[in-house]
Design an enzyme around this catalytic site. Structure first.
Site, PDB file in Angstrom:
ATOM      1  N   LEU A 141       0.799  -1.223   0.000  1.00 39.64           N
ATOM      2  CA  LEU A 141       0.000   0.000   0.000  1.00 39.64           C
ATOM      3  C   LEU A 141       0.836   1.280   0.000  1.00 39.64           C
ATOM      4  CD1 LEU A 141      -2.983   0.689  -0.121  1.00 39.64           C
ATOM      5  CD2 LEU A 141      -3.008   0.829   2.382  1.00 39.64           C
ATOM      6  N   TYR A 189      -8.278   3.553  -6.694  1.00 41.74           N
ATOM      7  CA  TYR A 189      -7.337   3.240  -5.615  1.00 41.74           C
ATOM      8  C   TYR A 189      -6.998   1.747  -5.565  1.00 41.74           C
ATOM      9  CZ  TYR A 189      -5.425   3.589  -0.829  1.00 41.74           C
ATOM     10  OH  TYR A 189      -4.618   3.567   0.286  1.00 41.74           O
ATOM     11  N   ILE A 214       1.308   2.927  -3.277  1.00 40.04           N
ATOM     12  CA  ILE A 214       0.197   3.720  -3.792  1.00 40.04           C
ATOM     13  C   ILE A 214       0.089   5.043  -3.056  1.00 40.04           C
ATOM     14  CG2 ILE A 214      -2.280   3.697  -4.287  1.00 40.04           C
ATOM     15  CD1 ILE A 214      -0.557   1.476  -5.648  1.00 40.04           C
ATOM     16  N   GLU A 215       0.293   5.008  -1.756  1.00 43.42           N
ATOM     17  CA  GLU A 215       0.097   6.202  -0.937  1.00 43.42           C
ATOM     18  C   GLU A 215       1.190   7.250  -1.128  1.00 43.42           C
ATOM     19  OE1 GLU A 215      -2.268   7.235   0.902  1.00 43.42           O
ATOM     20  OE2 GLU A 215      -3.584   5.498   0.994  1.00 43.42           O
ATOM     21  N   SER A 216       2.448   6.815  -1.133  1.00 45.42           N
ATOM     22  CA  SER A 216       3.545   7.790  -1.080  1.00 45.42           C
ATOM     23  C   SER A 216       4.752   7.403  -1.911  1.00 45.42           C
ATOM     24  CB  SER A 216       4.004   7.946   0.372  1.00 45.42           C
ATOM     25  OG  SER A 216       4.552   6.717   0.856  1.00 45.42           O
TER      26      SER A 216
END
Length: 540
Positions: free
Chosen positions: A158, A266, A161-163
């Protein structure tokens, strides 16, 4: 891969026979400089013992006291204190990507958005290389945490995807860190945010909080795709979307809900990254090798220490040091905050030995609680530093006062040479107030045709302020003779309005009970409004 060992032997993985050997002989491999952010460190290997270099004390602008060396700090695996890692074990040398693939457990998505994300990544091999190489520093620890909780291993992806695995990432919405926590959500999961540190950027703390949050969301929705949607969009929004579909007799799975484009895309992006990890060659991409053992260790500190000093003791550049310890908001790490310094293997070894033999000051900064509301220039003079540096270190904007009780970072001196207390380390804050003349409240009568906009122009304030002060909309009109309120800088002359908005006899704002000539109205009392201004904020 891991075996129980007596507590003293916690650094066998550092090419030391044991921590006891490190304590007694202070001998090991020569410390190595930190590798570049994109390159994992080579695993330590056996070699003939060499004398450990000791860094000279740093010149911090003050004489180094004749002090005894520091006690040897404890160095250990951040995940399993007391359990050693054998880097010669075949499991430790295995590829972590294989371990990660074996843990995938979420149902696959197959739709147009997944294909779009796959194409986006495959068209950007340089970006994927930077992202995966950066992530290789943290993947082992995340994989181990996910396994402990028996969660699907897709969650370890994850942060891609986030950062893009950047622990210092900050979004325009103020989400911060590798897992992109918003301030309020971070506080809900015990991520401390104060002037000294922001645990949303802490690698271990934010991982713990993110998995706690995801676990809670999965318990709430019973579906990992919905849990991920809630992580991105908010649990309340997902609950409302489900209720809308239920009311309409529609399915309530992730792909059936109506949601913003960002959330719609997402989970497909996560699925695309999963597909790339499973078959990188199918997308003409390559993944960097990631060893199946911790990339970094943790070292507890029992004295405040400057970031620059800590980096030098660890034989690293400050920039490389901050990649592992990005939670620090100031150029000093506080022992009272329970700080664990994270460092690559060889650098942890160097830091422990050099800190144990270091003489002289470790920190050149401390905390000072402002005794009264002050101008930054006055505060700087009192603590013996330039106003510019005080503003920069404490992020004080121009034309602001520092309110009483605020905590500032200041240089150590004879009067202020103690480590920061536990209370301040946990609760320090800074409060500012506009450095403007005191505002005064003036009552007046509206003239014919007066509107919020015309009154705002007349008194050189914003329409939003006039609307707020009088509890009306910014487009409202006033009735002739209606009593209005405005706030003006003290000492200025304020004109009451008459018909068609013409100014009449001036009223000194500092004189309570002044008469308004036209209309014969008496002012409701012109009073000092410092307190009122605090309740009725607005630009000046």
């Amino acid at each position: 891969m891991k075996s129980k060992t007596p507590a003293p032997s916690r650094l066998s993985s550092l090419a030391l026979a044991s921590l006891a050997a490190l304590l007694s002989a202070c001998a090991s491999l020569p410390p190595q400089s930190a590798t570049s952010p994109a390159t994992p460190p080579a695993a330590p290997h056996a070699a003939a013992p060499a004398a450990a270099p000791v860094l000279a004390p740093l010149d911090l602008g003050q004489p180094a006291p004749a002090a005894a060396p520091q006690a040897m700090p404890q160095v250990e695996d951040s995940l399993d204190p007391g359990v050693s890692i054998n880097l010669d074990d075949s499991a430790a040398r295995a590829d972590l990507w294989a371990r990660l693939r074996d843990g995938f457990a979420m149902p696959d998505l197959q739709n147009e958005l997944v294909g779009r994300a796959e194409s986006w990544y495959s068209d950007r091999p340089d970006y994927v290389a930077r992202m995966t190489e950066r992530g290789s520093r943290y993947l082992y620890h995340i994989v181990a945490e996910v396994e402990k909780r028996k969660m699907p291993m897709e969650l370890a992806l994850l942060p891609f995807i986030e950062s893009a695995f950047n622990p210092q990432a900050l979004s325009s919405a103020k989400a911060s860190g590798m897992w992109q926590f918003m301030p309020a959500t971070g506080r809900d999961f015990d991520l401390k945010q104060n002037i000294f540190r922001d645990d949303r950027r802490d690698v271990l703390a934010s991982t713990r909080a993110a998995l706690d949050y995801l676990g809670r969301l999965h318990a709430m929705f019973g579906d990992w795709h919905l849990a991920l949607a809630a992580y991105n969009w908010g649990q309340g929004n997902v609950q409302r979307a489900i209720k809308r579909n239920e009311k309409a007799g529609l399915p309530t799975d992730y792909e059936s809900l109506r949601m913003p484009d960002e959330t719609r895309y997402y989970v497909p992006k996560l699925q695309a990254v999963k597909n790339i990890v499973l078959r990188p060659q199918a997308y003409a991409l390559a993944l960097p090798p990631v060893a199946n053992h911790p990339y970094f260790l943790s070292v507890a500190i029992d004295r405040d220490i400057d970031v620059e000093v800590a980096a030098r003791l660890a034989a690293m550049s400050p920039e490389a040091f901050k990649q592992f310890n990005p939670q620090a908001n100031k150029p000093v790490l506080l022992a009272a905050a329970g700080t664990q310094v994270l460092l690559p293997y060889d650098n942890a070894d160097a830091f422990a030995r050099n800190l144990a033999t270091h003489r002289g000051p470790l920190a050149s900064w401390t905390a000072w609680v402002v005794p009264k509301t002050m101008k930054p220039a006055d505060a700087a003079k009192q603590v013996g530093m330039s106003e510019a540096l005080l503003r920069e270190l404490n992020r004080i904007p121009p034309r602001m006062l520092v309110k009483a009780g605020s905590t500032l970072l200041v240089p150590r001196s004879g009067k202020r040479d103690q480590d920061v207390s536990e209370h301040l380390a946990e609760n320090a804050s800074i409060s500012l107030a506009p450095d403007v003349p005191p505002l005064r409240r003036v009552s007046l009568k509206a003239g014919k045709g007066d509107t919020v906009a015309s009154v705002a122009r007349r008194y050189k304030v914003s329409a939003e302020q006039v609307a707020q002060w009088n509890k009306v909309s910014a487009k409202a009109s006033f009735k002739p003779g209606q009593t209005l309120v405005v706030y003006t800088a003290g000492g200025t002359r304020v004109a009451a309005s008459g018909s068609s908005g013409r100014a009449t006899k001036a009223v000194k704002s500092g004189r309570a009970g002044a008469k308004v000539a036209k209309g014969g109205a008496r002012s409701a009392g012109v009073k000092t409004a410092r307190a009122a201004a605090a309740q009725k904020p607005g630009k000046r």
